[in-house]
Write an enzyme that holds these catalytic residues in place. Sequence first.
Site, PDB file in Angstrom:
ATOM      1  N   HIS A   1       0.826  -1.207   0.000  1.00 11.91           N
ATOM      2  CA  HIS A   1       0.000   0.000   0.000  1.00 11.91           C
ATOM      3  C   HIS A   1       0.869   1.270   0.000  1.00 11.91           C
ATOM      4  CE1 HIS A   1      -3.568   2.431   1.327  1.00 11.91           C
ATOM      5  NE2 HIS A   1      -2.632   3.156   1.917  1.00 11.91           N
ATOM      6  N   GLU A   2       1.842   1.307   0.893  1.00 10.60           N
ATOM      7  CA  GLU A   2       2.679   2.512   0.996  1.00 10.60           C
ATOM      8  C   GLU A   2       3.523   2.723  -0.259  1.00 10.60           C
ATOM      9  OE1 GLU A   2       2.095   4.656   3.242  1.00 10.60           O
ATOM     10  OE2 GLU A   2       0.792   3.306   4.374  1.00 10.60           O
TER      11      GLU A   2
ATOM     12  N   HIS B   1       1.694   4.655  -2.689  1.00 11.99           N
ATOM     13  CA  HIS B   1       1.761   6.098  -2.423  1.00 11.99           C
ATOM     14  C   HIS B   1       3.098   6.658  -2.910  1.00 11.99           C
ATOM     15  CE1 HIS B   1      -1.929   6.362  -0.260  1.00 11.99           C
ATOM     16  NE2 HIS B   1      -1.522   5.835   0.880  1.00 11.99           N
TER      17      HIS B   1
HETATM   18  C1  0D3 Z   1      -3.327   3.400   7.491  1.00 10.74           C
HETATM   19  O1  0D3 Z   1      -2.565   3.364   8.414  1.00 10.74           O
HETATM   20  C2  0D3 Z   1      -2.862   3.583   6.058  1.00 10.74           C
HETATM   21  C3  0D3 Z   1      -1.972   2.428   5.696  1.00 10.74           C
HETATM   22  C4  0D3 Z   1      -2.642   1.256   5.079  1.00 10.74           C
HETATM   23  C5  0D3 Z   1      -3.944   1.262   4.603  1.00 10.74           C
HETATM   24  C6  0D3 Z   1      -4.475   0.142   3.973  1.00 10.74           C
HETATM   25  C7  0D3 Z   1      -3.711  -0.990   3.816  1.00 10.74           C
HETATM   26  C8  0D3 Z   1      -2.436  -1.006   4.300  1.00 10.74           C
HETATM   27  C9  0D3 Z   1      -1.899   0.108   4.924  1.00 10.74           C
HETATM   28  C10 0D3 Z   1      -2.135   4.902   6.037  1.00 10.74           C
HETATM   29  S1  0D3 Z   1      -1.495   5.360   4.467  1.00 10.74           S
HETATM   30  N1  0D3 Z   1      -4.670   3.263   7.639  1.00 10.74           N
HETATM   31  C11 0D3 Z   1      -5.292   3.092   8.959  1.00 10.74           C
HETATM   32  C12 0D3 Z   1      -5.530   1.643   9.277  1.00 10.74           C
HETATM   33  O2  0D3 Z   1      -5.977   0.900   8.426  1.00 10.74           O
HETATM   34  C13 0D3 Z   1      -6.611   3.825   9.058  1.00 10.74           C
HETATM   35  N2  0D3 Z   1      -5.215   1.271  10.520  1.00 10.74           N
HETATM   36  C14 0D3 Z   1      -5.408  -0.052  11.020  1.00 10.74           C
HETATM   37  C15 0D3 Z   1      -6.712  -0.281  11.612  1.00 10.74           C
HETATM   38  O3  0D3 Z   1      -7.454   0.641  11.873  1.00 10.74           O
HETATM   39  N3  0D3 Z   1      -7.094  -1.514  11.815  1.00 10.74           N
HETATM   40 ZN    ZN Z   2      -2.616   5.101   2.506  1.00  3.26          ZN
END
Ligand code: 0D3
Ligand code: ZN
Length: 498
Positions: free
Chosen positions: A233-234, A237
Amino acid sequence: MKMLWLSLLTLLMLGQTLVMGLPVQAPDLPTQPNAGPSEADQEFAEEYLRHFYGYQPKSERQKRTADTSEDADWKTGLCDKFQSMQRFFGLPPSGELTLETLAVMKRPRCGLSDVERFGNTIRWKKNTLSYRIAGSNLPISASKVNKVFRAAWKLWSSVAPMEFRKRNRKEADIVISFLNGDHKDGSPFDGKGGILAHAFLPGSGVGGDVHFDADEDWSFNSTGFNLFAVAAHEFGHALGLPHSSDPGAIMYPAYNFASNYELQLSFRDVKDVQHLYGISPNFASLFSKKPPPRTPDKCDPDLSFDAVTELQQEVVFFKDRFMWRKHPQSDETGITLINSLWSDSVPPFLDAVYENVERNEVVFFKGHQYWMLSQLKLKEGFPRNISDLGFPSRIKSVDAALHFRNDRHTVFFTGHECWKYNEQQMMMGGSPTLIEQVWPGIPAPIDAAVLYEGFVHFFKGNIQYKYDANSKRVVSTSPANDLLECKKHHNEILTERR
Ligand code: 0D3
Ligand code: ZN
Ligand code: CA
Ligand code: ZN
């Protein structure tokens, strides 16, 4: 300097792009108001802030007609952007366009030639990118971490014409590090849970860099957070991709890794990265056998279902890794991942699902196995073999299940047969019957069945049969996705399919 950052789950559908200045300490000097920049310079500066700092004028129209006073600038956030930029370059953060600021903006920036603006985002201007893994704070052995990151980069390089090379010492385009709490980039991490990582959009300096929250429980499986899933995912980005509203996409803003589904880029991710960088030369040969999975569209006239069940007040439609929950009170039925409700307890690509209301249990079928859940949790000893229900070993799977709460039994459909299961005695009743005989007009084998508003709805391919059990006949047929109330216009669907 440009950073993608997920602020809150409420922003799920959009994915926010936040742009920040690297907080280089600047002495708080009094600012020298200058004679005033020309209108052309002001426009140049705004364009610069738009490009590198994500400045978005409230509305283009407003800018022209409304006054261009300082007050208006404060309101539109222009001053914040000026300050970010000024702090980054060690200028007094006055928040306005000074001659000095203008001079810095017009100066060629080193590394700037590596990126270019592309539509609303920024992309790397070169096809080979270097990355470096900062050595400190590694959650697990360096060799394992290297392996995971190599695999995550490969997801993207196998679809777009990009190459990613690991550097050990020298400077790299993309620096990957594990950091915790406030790590001086304006976006402190928040300890366990919450934000897992963030990445900067392509650019020089911190641009393209990836930061993982060192306070997370990183893993290579399904305990804690899966490093491979978050890296994939990152890295998206770091290549310039924003968040996607497609729940099947890796760029979807919320973590939803499931150990029972092999991580891969979705059709949406592939389209998005190929839009930025083009198609990898070996994409066709790599993916002809197994094209990237598409997220099903409830408005697709060819939509069929894996399983359908009533669940408390709702009707739930299952397809691949996804489901739609039709609630009587809401008229828009959105798509979600199955594991967003039941996490890893339930596999994707189900065969049948039914709810046993009396016992408050939901039972899922796939192949020769079944999973029984209560209160969203898998009951002990599951999954079990369907032979435990009394099926002979020749029955390898079931197609659909219908639960009748009044006389406490469940009817299983498998091929041309139906089997009646007594839920009170927990026993299969005698021998099977033929679907065509008991349910005249229903073409076996079927995909799914559900009891809804007094009728049995059978699903086969893109058709549903509304069946009246009293008169023992099909009352009407309609598209399988009829109950999902597709409200989209035809041309909207056409553009999405491109
Ligand atoms: C994040 O931390 C994203 C990273 C992410 C999102 C989807 C897939 C892999 C990584 C920041 S760019 N999102 C938070 C998240 O999903 C909202 N946290 C874990 C949780 O809430 N269970
Ligand atoms: Zn993200
Ligand atoms: Ca965190
Ligand atoms: Zn950071």
